[in-house]
Design a protein around this motif. Structure first.
Motif, PDB file in Angstrom:
ATOM      1  N   LEU A  88       0.822  -1.203   0.000  1.00  0.00           N
ATOM      2  CA  LEU A  88       0.000   0.000   0.000  1.00  0.00           C
ATOM      3  C   LEU A  88       0.863   1.263   0.000  1.00  0.00           C
ATOM      4  CD1 LEU A  88      -2.708   1.541   0.393  1.00  0.00           C
ATOM      5  CD2 LEU A  88      -2.432   1.162   2.848  1.00  0.00           C
ATOM      6  N   LEU A  89       1.891   1.304   0.823  1.00  0.00           N
ATOM      7  CA  LEU A  89       2.686   2.522   0.976  1.00  0.00           C
ATOM      8  C   LEU A  89       3.640   2.759  -0.178  1.00  0.00           C
ATOM      9  CD1 LEU A  89       3.525   2.134   4.769  1.00  0.00           C
ATOM     10  CD2 LEU A  89       1.912   3.752   3.768  1.00  0.00           C
ATOM     11  N   LEU A  90       4.107   1.695  -0.829  1.00  0.00           N
ATOM     12  CA  LEU A  90       5.084   1.843  -1.908  1.00  0.00           C
ATOM     13  C   LEU A  90       4.438   1.834  -3.287  1.00  0.00           C
ATOM     14  CD1 LEU A  90       7.981  -0.438  -0.625  1.00  0.00           C
ATOM     15  CD2 LEU A  90       7.898   2.055  -0.615  1.00  0.00           C
ATOM     16  N   TYR A  91       3.445   0.966  -3.496  1.00  0.00           N
ATOM     17  CA  TYR A  91       2.890   0.771  -4.841  1.00  0.00           C
ATOM     18  C   TYR A  91       1.419   1.127  -4.932  1.00  0.00           C
ATOM     19  CZ  TYR A  91       7.248  -1.827  -5.045  1.00  0.00           C
ATOM     20  OH  TYR A  91       8.568  -2.188  -4.960  1.00  0.00           O
ATOM     21  N   ALA A  92       0.862   1.774  -3.913  1.00  0.00           N
ATOM     22  CA  ALA A  92      -0.499   2.331  -3.957  1.00  0.00           C
ATOM     23  C   ALA A  92      -1.536   1.281  -4.332  1.00  0.00           C
ATOM     24  CB  ALA A  92      -0.566   3.508  -4.933  1.00  0.00           C
ATOM     25  N   GLN A  93      -1.416   0.082  -3.781  1.00  0.00           N
ATOM     26  CA  GLN A  93      -2.369  -0.971  -4.091  1.00  0.00           C
ATOM     27  C   GLN A  93      -3.583  -0.875  -3.173  1.00  0.00           C
ATOM     28  OE1 GLN A  93      -1.961  -3.301  -6.749  1.00  0.00           O
ATOM     29  NE2 GLN A  93      -0.527  -1.607  -7.121  1.00  0.00           N
ATOM     30  N   PRO A  94      -4.798  -0.951  -3.712  1.00  0.00           N
ATOM     31  CA  PRO A  94      -5.990  -0.932  -2.857  1.00  0.00           C
ATOM     32  C   PRO A  94      -6.104  -2.222  -2.055  1.00  0.00           C
ATOM     33  CG  PRO A  94      -6.590  -1.301  -5.137  1.00  0.00           C
ATOM     34  CD  PRO A  94      -5.129  -1.008  -5.148  1.00  0.00           C
ATOM     35  N   ALA A  95      -6.857  -2.159  -0.965  1.00  0.00           N
ATOM     36  CA  ALA A  95      -6.976  -3.318  -0.078  1.00  0.00           C
ATOM     37  C   ALA A  95      -7.646  -4.491  -0.777  1.00  0.00           C
ATOM     38  CB  ALA A  95      -7.759  -2.928   1.177  1.00  0.00           C
ATOM     39  N   ALA A  96      -8.629  -4.221  -1.646  1.00  0.00           N
ATOM     40  CA  ALA A  96      -9.304  -5.313  -2.341  1.00  0.00           C
ATOM     41  C   ALA A  96      -8.348  -6.070  -3.262  1.00  0.00           C
ATOM     42  CB  ALA A  96     -10.490  -4.773  -3.133  1.00  0.00           C
ATOM     43  N   LYS A  97      -7.436  -5.377  -3.881  1.00  0.00           N
ATOM     44  CA  LYS A  97      -6.483  -6.027  -4.781  1.00  0.00           C
ATOM     45  C   LYS A  97      -5.405  -6.777  -4.002  1.00  0.00           C
ATOM     46  CE  LYS A  97      -3.778  -5.028  -8.933  1.00  0.00           C
ATOM     47  NZ  LYS A  97      -3.333  -3.962  -9.866  1.00  0.00           N
ATOM     48  N   ILE A  98      -4.964  -6.205  -2.880  1.00  0.00           N
ATOM     49  CA  ILE A  98      -3.974  -6.893  -2.049  1.00  0.00           C
ATOM     50  C   ILE A  98      -4.553  -8.189  -1.503  1.00  0.00           C
ATOM     51  CG2 ILE A  98      -2.600  -6.706   0.059  1.00  0.00           C
ATOM     52  CD1 ILE A  98      -2.420  -3.725  -0.396  1.00  0.00           C
ATOM     53  N   ALA A  99      -5.800  -8.158  -1.057  1.00  0.00           N
ATOM     54  CA  ALA A  99      -6.415  -9.349  -0.473  1.00  0.00           C
ATOM     55  C   ALA A  99      -6.566 -10.468  -1.489  1.00  0.00           C
ATOM     56  CB  ALA A  99      -7.775  -8.997   0.123  1.00  0.00           C
ATOM     57  N   ALA A 100      -6.699 -10.147  -2.782  1.00  0.00           N
ATOM     58  CA  ALA A 100      -6.934 -11.157  -3.811  1.00  0.00           C
ATOM     59  C   ALA A 100      -5.657 -11.642  -4.484  1.00  0.00           C
ATOM     60  CB  ALA A 100      -7.893 -10.608  -4.864  1.00  0.00           C
ATOM     61  N   LEU A 101      -4.475 -11.283  -3.996  1.00  0.00           N
ATOM     62  CA  LEU A 101      -3.227 -11.754  -4.593  1.00  0.00           C
ATOM     63  C   LEU A 101      -3.046 -13.240  -4.332  1.00  0.00           C
ATOM     64  CD1 LEU A 101      -0.767  -8.850  -3.678  1.00  0.00           C
ATOM     65  CD2 LEU A 101      -1.725  -9.377  -5.929  1.00  0.00           C
ATOM     66  N   THR A 102      -2.458 -13.949  -5.307  1.00  0.00           N
ATOM     67  CA  THR A 102      -2.238 -15.383  -5.204  1.00  0.00           C
ATOM     68  C   THR A 102      -0.761 -15.687  -5.424  1.00  0.00           C
ATOM     69  OG1 THR A 102      -2.642 -15.777  -7.560  1.00  0.00           O
ATOM     70  CG2 THR A 102      -4.553 -15.797  -6.090  1.00  0.00           C
ATOM     71  N   THR A 103      -0.420 -16.934  -5.182  1.00  0.00           N
ATOM     72  CA  THR A 103       0.964 -17.363  -5.414  1.00  0.00           C
ATOM     73  C   THR A 103       1.316 -17.355  -6.895  1.00  0.00           C
ATOM     74  OG1 THR A 103       0.165 -19.655  -5.393  1.00  0.00           O
ATOM     75  CG2 THR A 103       1.027 -18.768  -3.324  1.00  0.00           C
TER      76      THR A 103
ATOM     77  N   THR B  79      -3.634   4.698   7.443  1.00  0.00           N
ATOM     78  CA  THR B  79      -4.927   4.999   6.833  1.00  0.00           C
ATOM     79  C   THR B  79      -4.830   4.710   5.341  1.00  0.00           C
ATOM     80  OG1 THR B  79      -5.252   6.733   8.461  1.00  0.00           O
ATOM     81  CG2 THR B  79      -6.717   6.738   6.568  1.00  0.00           C
ATOM     82  N   THR B  80      -5.690   3.838   4.841  1.00  0.00           N
ATOM     83  CA  THR B  80      -5.549   3.333   3.475  1.00  0.00           C
ATOM     84  C   THR B  80      -5.710   4.433   2.429  1.00  0.00           C
ATOM     85  OG1 THR B  80      -7.880   2.710   3.545  1.00  0.00           O
ATOM     86  CG2 THR B  80      -6.276   1.021   4.125  1.00  0.00           C
ATOM     87  N   ARG B  81      -6.710   5.303   2.554  1.00  0.00           N
ATOM     88  CA  ARG B  81      -6.971   6.295   1.498  1.00  0.00           C
ATOM     89  C   ARG B  81      -5.836   7.317   1.408  1.00  0.00           C
ATOM     90  NH1 ARG B  81     -11.289   7.914  -1.435  1.00  0.00           N
ATOM     91  NH2 ARG B  81     -12.636   6.432  -0.335  1.00  0.00           N
ATOM     92  N   THR B  82      -5.480   7.906   2.535  1.00  0.00           N
ATOM     93  CA  THR B  82      -4.426   8.919   2.498  1.00  0.00           C
ATOM     94  C   THR B  82      -3.075   8.308   2.140  1.00  0.00           C
ATOM     95  OG1 THR B  82      -4.116   8.631   4.886  1.00  0.00           O
ATOM     96  CG2 THR B  82      -5.619  10.374   4.155  1.00  0.00           C
ATOM     97  N   SER B  83      -2.818   7.100   2.606  1.00  0.00           N
ATOM     98  CA  SER B  83      -1.539   6.455   2.270  1.00  0.00           C
ATOM     99  C   SER B  83      -1.472   6.126   0.789  1.00  0.00           C
ATOM    100  CB  SER B  83      -1.368   5.187   3.107  1.00  0.00           C
ATOM    101  OG  SER B  83      -1.355   5.481   4.484  1.00  0.00           O
ATOM    102  N   ARG B  84      -2.592   5.694   0.209  1.00  0.00           N
ATOM    103  CA  ARG B  84      -2.596   5.387  -1.227  1.00  0.00           C
ATOM    104  C   ARG B  84      -2.464   6.667  -2.046  1.00  0.00           C
ATOM    105  NH1 ARG B  84      -6.647   3.943  -5.357  1.00  0.00           N
ATOM    106  NH2 ARG B  84      -5.624   2.469  -6.765  1.00  0.00           N
TER     107      ARG B  84
END
Length: 736
Positions: A589-604, A680-685
């Motif tokens: 989130l802090l480096l690559y501005a990924q939203p929480a929904a996309k981070i949660a759905a990452l796979t191997t 905070t997700t919004r401001t950090s993104r």
């Protein structure tokens, strides 16, 4: 009659009796010789016993050993037998165990309590606890508790496996509770059928309530009520039970809080405490467990032969299971007096619950049964067997009371137990998979449409919700509707319903809506006008004009750059700052501005490694090279597993697995975990996107982090950078 020629006895001057004077003696002389012989035997055996114990404890004296022996065996014959048993088998002093007579075990208990060291305390052959051994089991001595547990059978009255307390005339076992209930009849006081007890006053049989009412009462000196006496004061006045409990105080002051209260621990008492403590100030001692090695509360105190035992190890003894043969935690006498591990015990109870009327587990539920039985902590199944709602639903499915369909589960609500059981059934193949967010959205739409009374409004809203909102909802890259998209669709449908209610409140329809009515609706502050625009395209609201939407505003919430980089460094390099999952999600989130929904759905499958050992993560069309500390965090995932049965059915392709079987973590849960870290997700993104736009061309970071090129260009304009000369500079660099 003795012969006159017999000589008198030198002890009592009475003539000796017998045919051979000089050989026979009178009774007093024989008693004296017998006493002398016993005294010599006692002295010899006491000296031998003292020598044996002195070899273990040099401070032991003959007087101490004799005092302990006299405490256990007051009589001469019993003392001689006790010392003879120990002298004949000296190994019982240090062997421990239970293969010894009861009097020898009592002597060892008393000797250890008297402070004699070097002795090994006897212990029960089954529970291995230092207790008085009253009974024998399989050639070894056991305590009363293990004896009660080993003598269990199926009660002929209630059908439960309980301790046998009595038997019927036919020899059938009866448990203690049923035996007490069998002594029932009509109470002579109230006439009800109750468990009766004969009164010593009039020899009539009364129930417990009538016996309490017939107890003599007196006037309480504190409350003045005529009640049963529970205690008396110094003058002999009666005190009822309520006043006794309220006014009960201790005789000593607690050394910690200074209040006069009943003491829970006394200075110099058996617990070895140095101060007086009341119940509120006392805390259970915490020491290192001699079995698991953890520092925990002491459940069984250490003895001369056994260490301190924590509650877990005390309740979970490691046994050799009589069913599976494995050495695991379990109970010693669960299987009709034989040891059984928790896994086999839980499996047996699960089989009983999941069997249908024919006594067979349904074929679709057999994988579920195997998954439940294969849990890492089967003890939790036994503890929550009757309190787990999902297990009760599963039993209803097995017994045919509930259909094995998604619709049958939907009828029972949206509780966590229902959704958890649904995920388990889907993961085992008992139910077909489906898009849960889409199914929940359709149920929401159906329920909302059912509350509309006007058929025209219901048909209009149904066409808008199912064809315009749900039909145009974009699934994620895994083919499912995300939680954010489903929430946005629910908001649009709910706003459309509110607009129709607004028109009905003003007595208008969608064809006859006036501009003031629309302006009143827009003045409420709603920002969802998609339904109104859809109505205008569909031929409704022809006489009104919808104002143009306001231009999008620039993001205004940002974090300071130094604060952002300090958080990034802490997440990357401080292992104690958070868990590996939270640190990895925070860095994305802090480096690559990924939203929480996309981070949660990452796979191997999104992680790749080249031949040079470099790690790439696919967030957009182009894979992203991870920096050195972050690649270790990402490749270590997944670590956390779902709890309960979902552990066995977990889908290991998710980098952030959720609580349910086969599903990833919910984005809201991930946001909540990041907020607990102060992120905070919004401001950090927003801050991360502004930094990327200021340092990287829009087309480059758009393809790396997975956003559109138009959004990247807008962020570049917001950052104040002009990348129009970047392609020419790139071509010039290639020519050089």
């Amino acid at each position: 009659m003795p012969r006159p020629s017999a000589r008198p006895c030198p002890e009592c001057d009475r003539p000796r009796s017998g045919r051979t004077p000089g050989v026979l003696m009178c009774r007093c002389a024989s008693k004296r010789l017998l006493a002398q012989r016993r005294e010599r035997q006692h002295v010899d055996r006491l000296a031998a016993l003292t020598a044996l114990i002195a070899g273990l404890d040099a401070s032991v004296t003959t007087e101490r050993v004799e005092a302990v022996a006299a405490q256990i065996a007051p009589g001469w014959s019993m003392q001689l037998r006790l010392m003879g048993l120990i002298v004949a088998d000296p190994a019982v002093l240090t062997a421990g165990g239970s293969r010894m007579p009861k009097v020898v075990a009592d002597f060892l208990y008393a000797a250890i309590s008297a402070g004699i060291t070097g002795l090994t305390s006897p212990s029960c052959a089954l529970c291995h606890r230092p207790k008085t051994l009253f009974h024998t089991h399989a050639g070894q001595r056991i305590c009363q508790d293990c004896y009660n547990r080993s003598h269990t059978a199926t009660c002929s009255v209630c059908g439960r496996d309980r301790r046998v307390n009595a038997r019927t005339a036919d020899g059938a076992p009866v448990c203690p509770r049923c035996q007490a209930n069998t002594h029932q009849g009509e109470c002579d006081g109230c006439g009800r059928t109750r468990t009766l007890k004969r009164s010593v006053i009039d020899q009539r049989r009364y129930c417990r309530a009538c016996r309490a009412r017939r107890t003599p009462t007196e006037i309480c000196v504190i409350c003045g009520r005529d009640r049963r006496v529970n205690a008396r004061d110094g003058d002999g006045g009666a005190i009822c039970s309520t006043c006794y409990t309220r006014r009960r105080v201790g005789e000593q002051v607690c050394d910690q809080c200074g209040q006069l209260a009943p003491l829970h621990a006394r200075a110099g008492g058996r617990g070895g405490h140095s101060v007086n403590l009341c119940a509120g100030c006392y805390t259970n001692p915490r020491r290192e467990c001699g079995i698991c090695g953890r520092t925990r509360r002491v459940s069984v105190k250490a003895t001369a032969s056994a260490p301190d035992v924590c509650p877990t190890c005390h309740q979970w003894p490691v046994i050799d299971c009589s069913v599976c043969g494995r050495t695991e935690p379990g109970r010693r006498t669960t299987n009709h007096g034989q040891p059984m591990c928790f896994r086999c015990d839980a499996t047996a109870k699960i089989d009983t619950i999941l069997t249908d009327a024919s006594g067979v587990i349904p074929a679709p539920l057999k994988p579920v049964r195997d998954a439940i039985a294969d849990r890492d902590r089967p003890r939790s199944i036994l503890s929550n067997l009757t309190r787990t709602a999902s297990l009760a639903l599963l039993a209803g499915i097995a017994q045919g009371r509930i259909e094995l369909t998604h619709d049958a589960l939907d009828e029972r609500g949206r509780g966590f137990s229902i959704t958890y059981l649904r995920s388990v059934l889907v993961a085992t193949g008992a139910l077909p998979p489906r898009d849960e967010h889409l199914a929940r959205l359709e149920r929401f739409t159906t329920g909302l449409l059912a509350d509309i009374a006007d058929p025209a409004d219901r048909a209009l809203l149904a066409r808008y919700a199912r064809w315009h909102v749900i039909g145009r909802a974009t699934p994620d890259r895994h083919g499912h509707l995300s939680a954010n998209v489903a929430d946005r669709c629910r908001g649009d449908i709910r706003a459309a319903r509110q607009f129709l209610d607004h028109l009905n409140a003003h007595g208008q329809s969608t064809l006859a809506c006036t501009q003031p009515t629309l302006d009143t609706w827009l003045a409420t502050g709603t920002r969802r006008a998609s339904f109104i625009r859809w109505l205008q395209r569909d031929g409704h609201l022809t006489a009104v004009a919808l104002p143009d939407p306001p231009p999008p505003t620039s993001p205004g919430a940002f974090n300071a750059e130094d604060e952002r980089w300090a958080t990034v460094r802490r997440m990357l390099h401080d292992p104690g700052s958070a868990s590996i999952e939270d640190r990895a999600a925070a860095c994305l989130l802090l480096l690559y501005a990924q939203p929480a929904a996309k981070i949660a759905a990452l796979t191997t499958d999104d992680i790749t490694t080249d031949q040079a050992g470099r790690t790439y993560l696919r967030l957009g069309p182009e894979p992203l090279l991870l920096i050195a500390p972050l690649d270790t965090l990402i490749t270590a995932l997944p670590l956390a597993k779902p709890f309960g049965t979902a552990q066995v059915l977990a889908d290991h392709r998710w980098l952030f697995p959720g609580k349910k079987a086969g599903e990833h973590i919910h984005p809201a849960s991930l946001i909540r975990r990041l907020q607990q870290l102060g992120i905070t997700t919004r401001t950090s993104r927003n801050t991360a996107l502004r930094h990327l736009a200021a340092t990287t061309p829009p087309a480059v970071f758009a393809s790396l982090i997975g956003i559109s090129t138009g959004a990247a260009v807008r962020w570049a304009e917001l950052a104040g950078n002009n990348w129009t000369t970047y392609p020419a500079a790139r071509r010039a660099g290639r020519r050089r």
